[in-house]
Scaffold this active site. Sequence first.
Site, mmCIF file in Angstrom:
data_model
loop_
_atom_site.group_PDB
_atom_site.id
_atom_site.type_symbol
_atom_site.label_atom_id
_atom_site.label_comp_id
_atom_site.label_asym_id
_atom_site.label_seq_id
_atom_site.Cartn_x
_atom_site.Cartn_y
_atom_site.Cartn_z
ATOM 1 N N TRP A 43 38.995 37.738 34.808
ATOM 2 C CA TRP A 43 37.791 38.507 34.476
ATOM 3 C C TRP A 43 38.174 39.763 33.690
ATOM 4 O O TRP A 43 37.693 39.985 32.569
ATOM 5 C CB TRP A 43 37.047 38.876 35.765
ATOM 6 C CG TRP A 43 35.805 39.730 35.580
ATOM 7 C CD1 TRP A 43 35.202 40.063 34.403
ATOM 8 C CD2 TRP A 43 35.031 40.343 36.616
ATOM 9 N NE1 TRP A 43 34.094 40.850 34.645
ATOM 10 C CE2 TRP A 43 33.963 41.036 36.000
ATOM 11 C CE3 TRP A 43 35.124 40.359 38.003
ATOM 12 C CZ2 TRP A 43 33.010 41.750 36.725
ATOM 13 C CZ3 TRP A 43 34.167 41.074 38.718
ATOM 14 C CH2 TRP A 43 33.122 41.749 38.084
ATOM 15 N N ASP A 66 42.033 31.415 36.743
ATOM 16 C CA ASP A 66 40.589 31.324 36.915
ATOM 17 C C ASP A 66 39.904 32.183 35.859
ATOM 18 O O ASP A 66 40.157 33.385 35.757
ATOM 19 C CB ASP A 66 40.181 31.804 38.309
ATOM 20 C CG ASP A 66 38.679 31.715 38.519
ATOM 21 O OD1 ASP A 66 38.200 30.622 38.875
ATOM 22 O OD2 ASP A 66 37.984 32.723 38.303
ATOM 23 N N TYR A 95 33.040 35.991 30.942
ATOM 24 C CA TYR A 95 34.013 37.082 30.890
ATOM 25 C C TYR A 95 34.350 37.413 29.432
ATOM 26 O O TYR A 95 35.191 36.761 28.802
ATOM 27 C CB TYR A 95 35.302 36.717 31.633
ATOM 28 C CG TYR A 95 35.124 36.376 33.099
ATOM 29 C CD1 TYR A 95 34.035 36.840 33.831
ATOM 30 C CD2 TYR A 95 36.062 35.582 33.752
ATOM 31 C CE1 TYR A 95 33.880 36.511 35.170
ATOM 32 C CE2 TYR A 95 35.918 35.256 35.091
ATOM 33 C CZ TYR A 95 34.831 35.730 35.796
ATOM 34 O OH TYR A 95 34.684 35.403 37.126
ATOM 35 N N GLN A 130 34.277 29.411 45.700
ATOM 36 C CA GLN A 130 34.886 30.681 45.315
ATOM 37 C C GLN A 130 33.918 31.804 45.668
ATOM 38 O O GLN A 130 32.793 31.846 45.179
ATOM 39 C CB GLN A 130 35.190 30.698 43.812
ATOM 40 C CG GLN A 130 35.885 31.978 43.390
ATOM 41 C CD GLN A 130 36.188 32.042 41.910
ATOM 42 O OE1 GLN A 130 36.145 33.118 41.312
ATOM 43 N NE2 GLN A 130 36.497 30.908 41.300
ATOM 44 N N TYR A 135 37.896 35.810 45.723
ATOM 45 C CA TYR A 135 38.016 36.684 44.553
ATOM 46 C C TYR A 135 37.812 38.145 44.941
ATOM 47 O O TYR A 135 37.219 38.453 45.965
ATOM 48 C CB TYR A 135 37.095 36.259 43.419
ATOM 49 C CG TYR A 135 35.604 36.475 43.524
ATOM 50 C CD1 TYR A 135 35.025 37.707 43.253
ATOM 51 C CD2 TYR A 135 34.755 35.413 43.831
ATOM 52 C CE1 TYR A 135 33.649 37.889 43.293
ATOM 53 C CE2 TYR A 135 33.369 35.577 43.876
ATOM 54 C CZ TYR A 135 32.821 36.829 43.606
ATOM 55 O OH TYR A 135 31.458 37.002 43.645
ATOM 56 N N LEU A 141 41.534 42.675 46.218
ATOM 57 C CA LEU A 141 41.885 44.100 46.202
ATOM 58 C C LEU A 141 40.647 44.975 46.016
ATOM 59 O O LEU A 141 40.760 46.176 45.797
ATOM 60 C CB LEU A 141 42.901 44.386 45.086
ATOM 61 C CG LEU A 141 44.272 43.732 45.269
ATOM 62 C CD1 LEU A 141 45.125 43.902 44.014
ATOM 63 C CD2 LEU A 141 44.988 44.329 46.486
ATOM 64 N N LYS A 156 45.881 53.307 44.763
ATOM 65 C CA LYS A 156 46.039 54.117 43.547
ATOM 66 C C LYS A 156 44.765 54.869 43.173
ATOM 67 O O LYS A 156 44.790 55.763 42.329
ATOM 68 C CB LYS A 156 46.457 53.220 42.381
ATOM 69 C CG LYS A 156 47.792 52.522 42.603
ATOM 70 C CD LYS A 156 48.100 51.537 41.484
ATOM 71 C CE LYS A 156 49.403 50.793 41.749
ATOM 72 N NZ LYS A 156 49.692 49.779 40.713
#
Length: 331
Positions: free
Chosen positions: A21, A52, A57, A190, A218, A221, A229
Amino acid sequence: MEYRQLGQSDLKASVVTFGAWAAGGWMWGGTERKDAVRAIRASYDEGVTSIDTAPIYGQGTSEEITGEAIKGLPRDKVQIMTKFGMRWDLAKGDFGFHSQDNQGRDIDIYKYAGKASIIRECEDSLRRLGTDYIDLYQIHWPDSTTPIAESMDTVAELIKQGKVRYAGVCNYNAEQLEEARKYVPLVSDQVPYSMVKRGIEEKEVPYCIENGLSILAYSPLERGLLTGKMKPGHQFAPGDHRAGIYFYREENLKRTNAFLEKLYPLALDKNASLSQLVIRWTIEQPGITIALVGARNAEQAVQNAKAANILLTPEEISFISAELDKLVLEK
């Protein structure tokens, strides 16, 4: 790298799959095409054989980048996962949202998965990817204006034609999965899943486990939130969709970073980054087959791939989960 079977198929995917993406630039504040190509190739060198992507995108950009990146690689050693059912060039189906393309032009996104649309999308994807078949073809979002039977029957036809190997879905709940499986053998769902977004554990995970379906997680994080960060006061680039999401409010950033600090000693002990620890925890959860992780450059891609090499004991997984249970974010 570790590889896991998708559903009841003979398709095996790398547990860390390259999520393309961000590589397409769209909604992420732009991207450098050459960096994205290098990121995918660097992932492949680390054993990440699965990619993927989706037409939406970058309105074709991500698929074109994927096609460029895999050119010259042995096709049977790469698993291409792409999607259908989000149109920016056709005002039909469920209106999704207003957006802008990579050139800053206004576009409207529609969720539409009618037969003729799917057939056209498949041909366009094959052309952009530079291949004659797609390993896993997934409806991107449910479309309430088209019967599930019509969408799934169309994918079944594409499988018979050899243009698609296996069918999957995205963002389907348990009831929609049950309906879709009547018309085509599904291998996967997904869905979004991360340490701070675990809603699928109630219904979708048990359903998939019981029926032999894989879950492709998906945003493990949470689009950068769980990397450690992103600090309070973080400024997003223009066009970055994350700026308006509640996860990134000041108080939530503070709470999330306090949680991640508790994991830091364990990450240090594993010679791993916080991101790698989070990815490994994710693919250790019941029902989760693989994690889709994005990268904007080769260095990020390599670090993501190395998360598969981390070993966590049951006690360490329990420790992480117990600390996570204490984290409460404000919506």
